[in-house]
Structures are given as structure tokens and as C-alpha cells.
Design an enzyme around this catalytic site. Sequence first.
Site, PDB file in Angstrom:
ATOM      1  N   ASN A 120       0.735  -1.433   0.055  1.00 32.51           N
ATOM      2  CA  ASN A 120       0.064   0.056   0.074  1.00 32.51           C
ATOM      3  C   ASN A 120       0.902   1.244   0.170  1.00 32.51           C
ATOM      4  O   ASN A 120       0.287   2.457   0.105  1.00 32.51           O
ATOM      5  CB  ASN A 120      -1.050  -0.009   1.190  1.00 32.51           C
ATOM      6  CG  ASN A 120      -1.850  -0.989   1.285  1.00 32.51           C
ATOM      7  OD1 ASN A 120      -2.414  -1.546  -0.006  1.00 32.51           O
ATOM      8  ND2 ASN A 120      -2.466  -1.570   2.423  1.00 32.51           N
ATOM      9  N   LYS A 138      -0.329   4.224   4.517  1.00 32.36           N
ATOM     10  CA  LYS A 138      -0.314   3.796   3.228  1.00 32.36           C
ATOM     11  C   LYS A 138       0.524   4.495   2.342  1.00 32.36           C
ATOM     12  O   LYS A 138       1.928   4.557   2.376  1.00 32.36           O
ATOM     13  CB  LYS A 138      -1.889   3.230   2.570  1.00 32.36           C
ATOM     14  CG  LYS A 138      -2.375   2.413   3.483  1.00 32.36           C
ATOM     15  CD  LYS A 138      -3.847   2.189   3.328  1.00 32.36           C
ATOM     16  CE  LYS A 138      -4.548   0.817   3.961  1.00 32.36           C
ATOM     17  NZ  LYS A 138      -4.590   1.237   5.366  1.00 32.36           N
ATOM     18  N   HIS A 159     -14.724  -1.534   4.738  1.00 31.20           N
ATOM     19  CA  HIS A 159     -13.642  -2.125   5.205  1.00 31.20           C
ATOM     20  C   HIS A 159     -14.054  -3.067   6.823  1.00 31.20           C
ATOM     21  O   HIS A 159     -15.042  -2.428   7.333  1.00 31.20           O
ATOM     22  CB  HIS A 159     -12.546  -1.345   5.542  1.00 31.20           C
ATOM     23  CG  HIS A 159     -11.216  -2.176   6.128  1.00 31.20           C
ATOM     24  ND1 HIS A 159     -10.939  -2.044   7.289  1.00 31.20           N
ATOM     25  CD2 HIS A 159     -10.285  -2.688   5.389  1.00 31.20           C
ATOM     26  CE1 HIS A 159     -10.013  -2.945   7.352  1.00 31.20           C
ATOM     27  NE2 HIS A 159      -9.321  -2.867   6.199  1.00 31.20           N
ATOM     28  N   GLU A 208     -16.198   4.244   2.122  1.00 28.59           N
ATOM     29  CA  GLU A 208     -14.934   4.328   1.616  1.00 28.59           C
ATOM     30  C   GLU A 208     -15.104   5.450   0.482  1.00 28.59           C
ATOM     31  O   GLU A 208     -15.982   5.295  -0.253  1.00 28.59           O
ATOM     32  CB  GLU A 208     -14.134   3.285   1.455  1.00 28.59           C
ATOM     33  CG  GLU A 208     -13.984   2.132   2.496  1.00 28.59           C
ATOM     34  CD  GLU A 208     -13.275   0.931   2.247  1.00 28.59           C
ATOM     35  OE1 GLU A 208     -12.104   1.098   1.455  1.00 28.59           O
ATOM     36  OE2 GLU A 208     -13.552   0.046   2.789  1.00 28.59           O
ATOM     37  N   HIS A 253      -7.280   4.812   1.384  1.00 28.21           N
ATOM     38  CA  HIS A 253      -6.371   4.334   0.057  1.00 28.21           C
ATOM     39  C   HIS A 253      -6.199   5.359  -0.903  1.00 28.21           C
ATOM     40  O   HIS A 253      -5.562   5.339  -1.959  1.00 28.21           O
ATOM     41  CB  HIS A 253      -7.069   3.145  -0.397  1.00 28.21           C
ATOM     42  CG  HIS A 253      -6.802   1.817   0.473  1.00 28.21           C
ATOM     43  ND1 HIS A 253      -5.896   1.028   0.336  1.00 28.21           N
ATOM     44  CD2 HIS A 253      -7.687   1.541   1.464  1.00 28.21           C
ATOM     45  CE1 HIS A 253      -6.223   0.100   1.103  1.00 28.21           C
ATOM     46  NE2 HIS A 253      -7.219   0.011   1.761  1.00 28.21           N
ATOM     47  N   SER A 273     -10.934  -0.449  -1.135  1.00 28.21           N
ATOM     48  CA  SER A 273      -9.614  -1.331  -0.930  1.00 28.21           C
ATOM     49  C   SER A 273      -9.498  -2.519  -1.746  1.00 28.21           C
ATOM     50  O   SER A 273      -8.453  -3.050  -2.107  1.00 28.21           O
ATOM     51  CB  SER A 273      -9.356  -1.453   0.527  1.00 28.21           C
ATOM     52  OG  SER A 273     -10.264  -2.418   1.206  1.00 28.21           O
ATOM     53  N   ASP A 290     -14.267   7.252   4.517  1.00 28.95           N
ATOM     54  CA  ASP A 290     -12.740   6.662   4.874  1.00 28.95           C
ATOM     55  C   ASP A 290     -11.935   7.100   3.619  1.00 28.95           C
ATOM     56  O   ASP A 290     -12.342   6.269   2.539  1.00 28.95           O
ATOM     57  CB  ASP A 290     -12.942   5.466   5.305  1.00 28.95           C
ATOM     58  CG  ASP A 290     -11.491   4.767   5.909  1.00 28.95           C
ATOM     59  OD1 ASP A 290     -10.572   5.183   5.398  1.00 28.95           O
ATOM     60  OD2 ASP A 290     -11.655   3.809   6.455  1.00 28.95           O
TER      61      ASP A 290
END
Length: 390
Positions: free
Chosen positions: A44, A240, A132, A176, A209, A180, A206
Site C-alpha cells: 500500500n 499507506k 472495510h 470508503e 487508500h 480497498s 474513509d
Amino acid sequence: MYSFFTQRLSQLQQQGQFRCLTSLQHSGKWVEKCGQKMLNFSSNDYLGLASDYSLYTEFMQQQAESPQPLTSSSSRLLTGNFPIYQALEERIAQQFGRESALLFNSGYHANIGILPAVADKNTLILADKLVHASLIDGIRLCEAKFIRYRHNDMEHLAQLLAKNAPHFERLIVVTESLFSMDGDIADLPQLVRFKQQYSHLMLYVDEAHAIGAYGEKGLGMAEIFQCIPHIDFLVGTLGKAMASMGAYVVCDQLIKDYLINFMRPLIFSTALPPINIAWTHFLFGKLEELKPKRQHLAKLAQHLRDQLNQFSILPIPSQSGIVPFIIGDNQRTVDMALNLQKNGFYCLPIRPPTVPKGTARIRLSVTADMTLQEIDELILNLKSMVKNQK
């Protein structure tokens, strides 16, 4: 007494879902396992900052002049609130153009702590089906009722909001921004429109990523879609693309004060080491300068997606540098991952329950320190393996 555990582990082995820890030697974008050197497609470290020696050297020179402690030795509410924590929170808030930010020890800590603190029996949480595991765990710790809407299905969410909004004091939509496992992107503008439609709706996004790797200034998908001012809980992790450790939420000062008083993982956890916070502070100061890395990452990811879509077993849902090569069958996925490793590509199989049943895949993670030639070599290997399976 141990037969229960033996039986459960045996079931996992039979299902091809048994996990174990792997010891790896790291050298930038390369990893070495059992003496074999492989290009790491499972990291990541999206911008390749974790092994950027020039950044490390510059930071350590600063530390030589004004060193930070290696441990906080306490929670922030006791004696662990060093000045560097406040400096980083102020820097994050300033860069996002918001009132406040609050730091946490990890993204998992943030996601299992924020929602239980702010949601009660009068709250309804509506969460994307593919959020997640940390968010699912946080929701389960809440007193609130929750419903999971179909992945990225705004029509389904609209129906759920219309049906349930009159019956709750607060609504919290959880998603998210960049998912992910599928590498696709949430419709943040539409979520903002829902927020404008329902005065008692809050948004929890979120950006784990996306922070660092996307946006003109590296501030994630919320920056790209110009949604930063409208998101109540804008969460990001620092382990990440940001090549550090910890997490944050960007929010109003009122929300920050509330979390400091009611969020258990924050209250009862020893704070991260000040030197770690200083490293994050240093990297946030470099975000705008990293635009060329983000552009290179986008170019590599687009090329990989375009090429894989020509021969992939199932469609590629990705819109980012997270590119899932979906195979479906668990054992075939494991076998393909092992073959890729033999050929010098460290690719890992992702299987249920991490992803939905029947969608086992090799999750390919592109990083900015890779080259177009290296991406093409991976593509040739995957194409050959698919051809041989037919």
C-alpha cells in the site's frame, strides 16, 4: 479443550482460506522471500515514499537538531500530548481548509471508535456493503440500528433514506472513498446531495487508500470532487501512501471536542511515539511537491487496467491503482498467485471472507516507484497464465 480450534483451522485449510504470517526482506519496491527477489505488487506504499532515502535523510537531519522522543509513554489525556501532536493536527486542518483534525493510533482505532462515540439508539447508520472490516466492527459496537446498502448503488441508498429518515434523529452514511478491494470510487457528490436533502444526515468517508495518492494537492477523492467542506467525518490513514503510521479525522471543532470526551480507543490508548508524529508532519509538508509521483501512478494504473480488461476472466471494476484480477475460484486464485511469485512478482490471493464469495482475486497494487516496463512484464505473465487455463 483445543479440539474446537483444531477443527476450525482444519476447515479453513480445506476451504483454501488458511492464513499465515510471511517473513519478507524489503528493498524499496522489491521483496525477498526464501531467497527469491520479487517485485512487490501487494504493497500500500502507493507513492513509494517508504524507501525514499532522500526524504529519510532530510527528516533525520531535522531530528538531529531537535529530536523527538521515541515513546509517548501515556495517553494524550494524561501526559502523552506533546506539542508535535497539536502541530500536526493544525497542519492537517489547515491543508484541508477545515476547523479541526484529530489523530488516532491507526485506521482501525479510528473506525471502531468514532461511530460508537457519536451514534446512539436514535441514530441510523447506512453503510456501503463493501466497507472495510474495521468500519463493520465499529458499527457493530454501536447502539445504533444499521442497514447496508448495495455497493455504490445510490438509487438503493435513496430508497433507504426516504423510507427511514423520518424515524431517526440522526442518519450517518458510511463509505470508503476508494474501495480497498475493488479499487472503485464512491459517488461523493451524490452523497453530498443526500446530505443537503436531509438536514439530519451526516457523512462518514474513509479515505484510507486515497490520501496522499490522489488529488491535485494529495488530499484524496474528497479534494477531487470538491466535497471536503461537506463531509462530517473525513477519515484518513497514514500507513499507506503517507508512509507513516496512525490516522486522523478532519472535522468541526465541536466534533473533535466530543470525540476527545467520548471516544474510548482515543481515551484509553497510549499515544503514538512523538517521532512518528513528527515524520507524518514532515510528509504532510511535502504533499504538494509529490504531484509528479501521483501523475506517474495514475499513468501506470490506467495502462494496467486497459491491458487487463482485454483478457481478464471477469470485468475489472477498478478506477485507481488498486486493480483486482478477479478469478472466482479460491484454489485457482492461489495457484495463479504462486505462479506469479515464481516468475518474480509478489502477488497475493485475496479470498472470502475478505471479499464476497465467488470473487477470489489477485489484488494488484501499483506504486509510483514502478516503471511501465515492469507493468508490461506483469501483464505478459498474467496473459500467458489465462491462456494456459483455457
